[in-house]
Design a protein around this motif. Sequence first.
Motif, PDB file in Angstrom:
ATOM      1  N   UNK A 268       3.537  -5.791  -0.322  1.00 21.11           N
ATOM      2  CA  UNK A 268       4.272  -4.572  -0.648  1.00 21.11           C
ATOM      3  C   UNK A 268       3.707  -3.912  -1.909  1.00 21.11           C
ATOM      4  N   UNK A 269       3.461  -4.712  -2.940  1.00 20.53           N
ATOM      5  CA  UNK A 269       2.904  -4.147  -4.175  1.00 20.53           C
ATOM      6  C   UNK A 269       1.498  -3.616  -3.958  1.00 20.53           C
ATOM      7  N   UNK A 270       0.682  -4.333  -3.189  1.00 25.88           N
ATOM      8  CA  UNK A 270      -0.665  -3.845  -2.909  1.00 25.88           C
ATOM      9  C   UNK A 270      -0.628  -2.520  -2.143  1.00 25.88           C
ATOM     10  N   UNK A 271       0.336  -2.380  -1.266  1.00 23.26           N
ATOM     11  CA  UNK A 271       0.436  -1.159  -0.461  1.00 23.26           C
ATOM     12  C   UNK A 271       1.061   0.019  -1.202  1.00 23.26           C
ATOM     13  N   UNK A 272       1.867  -0.259  -2.214  1.00 22.38           N
ATOM     14  CA  UNK A 272       2.583   0.825  -2.879  1.00 22.38           C
ATOM     15  C   UNK A 272       2.166   1.076  -4.318  1.00 22.38           C
ATOM     16  N   UNK A 273       1.695   0.059  -5.033  1.00 20.27           N
ATOM     17  CA  UNK A 273       1.481   0.183  -6.473  1.00 20.27           C
ATOM     18  C   UNK A 273       0.029   0.259  -6.916  1.00 20.27           C
ATOM     19  N   UNK A 274      -0.867  -0.341  -6.150  1.00 22.33           N
ATOM     20  CA  UNK A 274      -2.217  -0.550  -6.653  1.00 22.33           C
ATOM     21  C   UNK A 274      -3.285   0.151  -5.816  1.00 22.33           C
ATOM     22  N   UNK A 275      -4.387   0.474  -6.474  1.00 24.39           N
ATOM     23  CA  UNK A 275      -5.634   0.912  -5.850  1.00 24.39           C
ATOM     24  C   UNK A 275      -5.534   2.233  -5.093  1.00 24.39           C
ATOM     25  N   UNK A 276      -5.071   3.268  -5.796  1.00 20.92           N
ATOM     26  CA  UNK A 276      -5.080   4.608  -5.229  1.00 20.92           C
ATOM     27  C   UNK A 276      -6.509   5.128  -5.118  1.00 20.92           C
ATOM     28  N   UNK A 277      -6.825   5.768  -4.008  1.00 22.17           N
ATOM     29  CA  UNK A 277      -8.153   6.332  -3.771  1.00 22.17           C
ATOM     30  C   UNK A 277      -8.024   7.675  -3.058  1.00 22.17           C
ATOM     31  N   UNK A 278      -9.101   8.414  -3.100  1.00 24.84           N
ATOM     32  CA  UNK A 278      -9.251   9.570  -2.214  1.00 24.84           C
ATOM     33  C   UNK A 278     -10.069   9.075  -1.025  1.00 24.84           C
ATOM     34  N   UNK A 279      -9.486   9.110   0.141  1.00 20.52           N
ATOM     35  CA  UNK A 279     -10.174   8.665   1.354  1.00 20.52           C
ATOM     36  C   UNK A 279     -10.409   9.859   2.260  1.00 20.52           C
TER      37      UNK A 279
END
Length: 154
Positions: free
Chosen positions: A33-44
């Motif tokens: 959940x944290x990996x999907x919501x909190x971390x590692x924002x990118x422009x894809x």
Amino acid sequence: MIQFSFEAPGAGSPWRDTWDKARQVSPTSISEMDLCYKYFGVRAELVVDGVEVISGQGHVTLVDLALSLRHALNRLSSGGDAAIGFTENDEVIRLRRDGDRVVITSSKREWRVFVEREELVGAFIEFLREAHSRLTEFVPGLTDNPVIQGFTPE
């Protein structure tokens, strides 16, 4: 032709915090959940035959996208249809098998694009490999995180 890429935010971007904060916690215990919501924002960005399927204008979380791609890849490889969803918005990219091709459509936009299934599968696999590589280079302990291990292609 398929172009599928992502770009991590640079210094000074508020999205850069989504990367830097991941270094402040135990990488093996970060939840899905944290990996999907909190971390590692990118422009894809995903462009298929000139059609912008995923726009590089906004940010998505890389792990959320990778997990969605991994699920879609499994479905396509087993002969089924698939979809790619986004935590950040309610658009759904639909992937419908049509013989050796895949028809890609959007729940929000009016385009329709056809692509060879093997080419699309190859693009997904390459994207997942690059995502895994970039994440584990940035936070080496993520190699032992079960969520990150789960989206790496075999």
